[in-house]
Design a protein around this motif. Structure first.
Motif, PDB file in Angstrom:
ATOM      1  N   PHE A 106      33.035 -34.501  -7.313  1.00  0.00           N
ATOM      2  CA  PHE A 106      33.562 -34.180  -8.639  1.00  0.00           C
ATOM      3  C   PHE A 106      34.714 -33.204  -8.496  1.00  0.00           C
ATOM      4  N   LYS A 107      35.690 -33.319  -9.408  1.00  0.00           N
ATOM      5  CA  LYS A 107      36.657 -32.250  -9.595  1.00  0.00           C
ATOM      6  C   LYS A 107      36.204 -31.560 -10.873  1.00  0.00           C
ATOM      7  N   MET A 108      36.080 -30.255 -10.816  1.00  0.00           N
ATOM      8  CA  MET A 108      35.629 -29.498 -11.979  1.00  0.00           C
ATOM      9  C   MET A 108      36.727 -28.540 -12.424  1.00  0.00           C
ATOM     10  N   ILE A 109      36.849 -28.405 -13.732  1.00  0.00           N
ATOM     11  CA  ILE A 109      37.789 -27.450 -14.322  1.00  0.00           C
ATOM     12  C   ILE A 109      36.976 -26.575 -15.265  1.00  0.00           C
ATOM     13  N   LEU A 110      36.900 -25.299 -14.937  1.00  0.00           N
ATOM     14  CA  LEU A 110      36.124 -24.356 -15.736  1.00  0.00           C
ATOM     15  C   LEU A 110      37.091 -23.460 -16.505  1.00  0.00           C
ATOM     16  N   PRO A 111      36.844 -23.239 -17.779  1.00  0.00           N
ATOM     17  CA  PRO A 111      37.764 -22.411 -18.567  1.00  0.00           C
ATOM     18  C   PRO A 111      37.742 -20.966 -18.084  1.00  0.00           C
ATOM     19  N   GLY A 112      38.796 -20.257 -18.435  1.00  0.00           N
ATOM     20  CA  GLY A 112      38.848 -18.827 -18.114  1.00  0.00           C
ATOM     21  C   GLY A 112      37.720 -18.076 -18.806  1.00  0.00           C
ATOM     22  N   GLY A 113      37.285 -17.010 -18.193  1.00  0.00           N
ATOM     23  CA  GLY A 113      36.192 -16.214 -18.744  1.00  0.00           C
ATOM     24  C   GLY A 113      36.673 -15.150 -19.708  1.00  0.00           C
ATOM     25  N   THR A 114      35.712 -14.562 -20.383  1.00  0.00           N
ATOM     26  CA  THR A 114      36.022 -13.477 -21.319  1.00  0.00           C
ATOM     27  C   THR A 114      35.635 -12.132 -20.737  1.00  0.00           C
ATOM     28  N   GLY A 115      34.887 -12.161 -19.649  1.00  0.00           N
ATOM     29  CA  GLY A 115      34.369 -10.923 -19.062  1.00  0.00           C
ATOM     30  C   GLY A 115      33.036 -10.534 -19.670  1.00  0.00           C
ATOM     31  N   LYS A 116      32.577 -11.269 -20.671  1.00  0.00           N
ATOM     32  CA  LYS A 116      31.307 -10.959 -21.339  1.00  0.00           C
ATOM     33  C   LYS A 116      30.229 -11.995 -21.030  1.00  0.00           C
ATOM     34  N   GLU A 117      30.539 -12.934 -20.091  1.00  0.00           N
ATOM     35  CA  GLU A 117      29.560 -13.967 -19.763  1.00  0.00           C
ATOM     36  C   GLU A 117      28.320 -13.331 -19.130  1.00  0.00           C
TER      37      GLU A 117
END
Length: 193
Positions: A106-117
């Motif tokens: 798989f190629k995965m694209i994960l969105p940018g984080g908020t720092g609150k995950e």
């Protein structure tokens, strides 16, 4: 025999003669280089002999052209791969393999984080190998917390509690090979001797 196929075969002889003469190769020179007799080459070029794979392969090698050029093969269609992305709440996964079972890519694209995950490690059967293409990935694996950068890889047994997401506000792209039954990657660092 289909008439289109017959026409295709009939056009091979003149194409062979044209190619040979454009390359300034005599029948005798072609015969010596391919191991095909002069009379067989002459009959091929005049259409008195039907071309076979055993005859065309040495001729293609002699002239350094693909076999398709000798027979004027039809276009094979659209070579592009049309991936069907799977969009989830955590990001997008593009399957790169279509077979059932075994290792899946798989190629995965994960969105940018908020720092609150808030990490929520999960475990399941399998074995995972990841390679970071772009961005930074935060990987929690058991008690360990890693930041992987572009060009870095990780592999782990997915029965170990794990969680991953972008380590920054920018998206992260990665390749992953996942073996649902615990299949592992076999990486060869140097050739066998």
């Amino acid at each position: 025999m289909d008439s289109d196929f017959s026409k295709l075969l009939d056009s091979v002889g003149p194409r062979l003669r044209d190619l040979r003469t454009r390359k300034n190769v005599t029948l005798a020179e072609a015969s010596e280089a391919t191991g095909i007799s002069v009379s067989t080459l002459s009959r091929l070029e005049s259409g008195q002999r039907k071309p076979t794979l055993e005859l065309l392969l040495p001729i293609a090698r002699l002239h350094q052209v693909p076999l398709e050029e000798l027979i004027d093969a039809p276009e094979t269609g659209d070579p592009r791969i049309h991936l069907k992305p799977h969009v989830h709440h955590w990001g997008t996964a593009l399957p790169l393999t279509k077979r059932a079972g075994g290792i899946q890519a798989f190629k995965m694209i994960l969105p940018g984080g908020t720092g609150k995950e808030e990490p929520n490690p999960q475990s399941h059967e399998g074995y995972d190998w990841m390679y970071i293409l772009n961005g930074k990935l935060r990987l929690i694996l058991g008690e360990n917390d890693f930041i992987l950068k572009a060009g870095e890889a990780a592999e782990f047994d997915t029965r170990t509690p794990h969680w991953f997401a972008s380590a920054t506000s920018q998206p992260v792209e990665l390749l992953t090979l996942f073996g649902q039954q615990g299949e592992r990657m076999h990486v060869r660092a140097r050739p066998k001797r």
